[in-house]
Design an enzyme around this catalytic site. Structure first.
Site, PDB file in Angstrom:
ATOM      1  N   LYS A  20       0.843  -1.202   0.000  1.00  0.00           N
ATOM      2  CA  LYS A  20       0.000   0.000   0.000  1.00  0.00           C
ATOM      3  C   LYS A  20       0.877   1.251   0.000  1.00  0.00           C
ATOM      4  CE  LYS A  20      -3.265  -0.671   3.267  1.00  0.00           C
ATOM      5  NZ  LYS A  20      -4.376  -0.313   4.180  1.00  0.00           N
ATOM      6  N   LEU A  23       2.663   1.535  -3.488  1.00  0.00           N
ATOM      7  CA  LEU A  23       1.825   1.928  -4.633  1.00  0.00           C
ATOM      8  C   LEU A  23       1.272   3.345  -4.453  1.00  0.00           C
ATOM      9  CD1 LEU A  23       0.001  -1.488  -5.208  1.00  0.00           C
ATOM     10  CD2 LEU A  23       1.974  -0.560  -6.459  1.00  0.00           C
ATOM     11  N   VAL A  46      -6.390  -7.867   3.638  1.00  0.00           N
ATOM     12  CA  VAL A  46      -6.087  -9.293   3.736  1.00  0.00           C
ATOM     13  C   VAL A  46      -7.408 -10.022   3.842  1.00  0.00           C
ATOM     14  CG1 VAL A  46      -5.040 -11.087   5.173  1.00  0.00           C
ATOM     15  CG2 VAL A  46      -3.851  -8.911   4.787  1.00  0.00           C
ATOM     16  N   GLU A 139      -2.337 -10.391  -5.058  1.00  0.00           N
ATOM     17  CA  GLU A 139      -3.035 -10.039  -6.301  1.00  0.00           C
ATOM     18  C   GLU A 139      -3.265  -8.538  -6.349  1.00  0.00           C
ATOM     19  OE1 GLU A 139      -6.446 -12.397  -8.389  1.00  0.00           O
ATOM     20  OE2 GLU A 139      -7.390 -10.743  -7.310  1.00  0.00           O
ATOM     21  N   ASN A 148     -14.698  -0.023 -10.827  1.00  0.00           N
ATOM     22  CA  ASN A 148     -14.684  -0.246  -9.384  1.00  0.00           C
ATOM     23  C   ASN A 148     -16.062  -0.007  -8.783  1.00  0.00           C
ATOM     24  OD1 ASN A 148     -13.339  -0.664  -6.830  1.00  0.00           O
ATOM     25  ND2 ASN A 148     -13.740   1.506  -6.446  1.00  0.00           N
TER      26      ASN A 148
END
Lengths: 201, 201, 201, 201
Positions: A20, A23, A46, A139, A148
């Site tokens: 996190k 990115l 998770v 992933e 989204n």
């Protein structure tokens, strides 16, 4: 049988926390380069132990193979404004030396039967534990805000509503996914027009 | 003339930080009550000094009246899945005793000419400073993910692109806003159907 | 009997999250005022369900009286550099209108028999829930970094080590607490000297 | 001449953000292994541009050599309860494959003339930027809470107080550093005693 789920999930928690930060850190770099950022926002999670157990049963996965066969225990999501931005991000992820891409699945060009669109990347990511390095599968899903929005609501409608979820409703949702994607494509078109108009001057 | 913008903005930063924690904190409460949460995610930001200065000039606002006349220096945004959720959140905000609602503007039912939809609430929020209490104006925007997706992209297309932004493009974007809103309405319809199907059994 | 501890603790989690943001927010204000900040860092935690259950038994508290009798389910800690700073912070907390001080215990001037020093403030703090306002008790501990250092290690030595913890060791720790406090006092003295030296010039 | 300090510092900001998450992530792993954690808390900061400029002048460093010669632009700090814990952490850091240790300086055993104690590690850490990988120097300081308490206050007393800071005061602070270290050593002794008492039973 996994007894200590908290212990099992800890390296995955760590991987998600690190990814996190990594990115999200890309965003200010585009600002800095005076480029339009392709990253609108990043989320991560998770998979809860309960959902993992369900999936193991549903997919007949042996618990010993959980780490190889379940690729989305650690999950990251990158939201973009435009469809093109998805491929720019994929390109950037491919250059990174801190993760290894194992698999790519392009559900952007080829939507799933449900209407779902996203670009999925499965990576192998090394986490440094007190007990040494551990390689984790994670992933990364890359999608526009429109993809989204549809995926979030479809998931929320489906979840715990299996009884009320008829074929007709699935069909209706598929149509709405297509409409959302058309909006995405028209927005991409508008962006190009604006760019062309500016260059003309 | 405001010399020390950092100092001027500090109470606004504090208000935004507090309100983000407060509004995000509502989400797990719905989970706890076993209710579908109307809150998908919450963002917040303080308007940068540069944008404030521009707005003062554009709107001919005197700097002495900045705190009363600029209502969105502190800005919060709550994203929902469904249109109905917007009104549920507005209802919850009205009950709170830690903020005072000064104004509500319903751009959900009555879209702006651009096609923009959102519910805007201007609040007065007391911040406790080292030097005592200070009342701050803040704007909370409540919108669906679809409204947010359109508004984000429209803003990003407009921003720094005034030259390339023709009337035709404005018109095109307005049409897309309407289409996005139709998807929202059909999703609300689907939610009701699923609910009805479940109750039938 | 409390069945749903997660639900019971949720408002306390919320209170701690809000108070952390509020207390941490004081620090940049001192920088802004060009004053030495009396706040070095702020921590917060909710007492885990297991520790609450133990304490109920140890203190013979009836579960119905848990919310009134356990004042430290929500706990905040403010660390300062100097002893004087503790009282400055207490003074600031007394001015706030977003919390009500119910009790103050000055273990700075009057150390506990163990040698422990800190200033304890019990507050009543209103949390805005989806279901309305709820008043929560919380404990704010204010202490110097030296007091914090001793208290942390003493707690860590005692914890799970009851067998090995002799009277001699308690006595030894008490002596070290006194020594740490003397360092605190000498540092306060040095600060005054530096101030005097500067003014002389 | 560096014109764009924000751009220059961005990779350092990223390195600090990543390393904070990585080092903080070690703590729950010890809990999980049912071991006493050697990590009490972790902080991180990027040196402000103003301090870097001052240091360049003070040390006669050429701006072209800033990235090699200034090793603490990115700074991390790990606080422990006990002196022994410092060496356990150093050992763990040496095993990591995501950073390369360039230099170690043990100011724990050999205090600086001022009385300052800490273990300093200079690492090379690769950050993945949009433009590719960049290797960054960072300094990790490992110290007990007592060492940290002394160092924080000494720094705060010195800072902006050069005039009032006499040799006598330096000497006094050095004595207090020694006293704080003696407390550390006695606490280590107590920990051993408790352990021995427990094993005896």
């Amino acid at each position: 049988m996994i007894q200590d789920w908290e212990g099992f999930l800890l390296p995955y928690e760590q991987a998600v926390a690190e990814l996190k930060v990594k990115l999200r850190g890309l965003r200010p770099q585009f600002d800095q380069l005076n480029q339009q950022t392709p990253i609108e926002f990043v989320t991560g999670r998770v998979k809860p132990a309960e959902s993992i157990k369900e999936k193991l049963i549903r997919r007949h996965v042996d618990e010993e193979r959980i780490e190889q066969d379940l690729q989305d225990i650690a999950g990251l999501r990158i939201m973009t404004q435009f469809v093109d931005d998805i491929y720019q991000i994929v390109h950037i992820l491919r250059q990174r030396t801190d993760m290894k891409i194992l698999e790519e699945r392009d559900y952007v060009t080829n939507a799933k039967p449900s209407g779902y669109r996203s670009y999925h990347i499965v990576i192998e990511y090394p986490v440094q534990l007190v007990t040494g390095e551990k390689k984790i599968l994670a992933e990364i899903q890359v999608r526009t805000m429109a993809m989204n929005f549809w995926a979030t609501i479809e998931h929320s409608l489906k979840y715990k509503n299996n009884d009320g979820f008829t074929d007709e409703i699935s069909e209706h949702l598929r149509t709405l996914a297509t409409q959302a994607y058309q909006i995405d494509e028209e927005l991409a078109q508008i962006r190009k027009e604006i760019q062309a108009n500016k260059e003309e001057e």
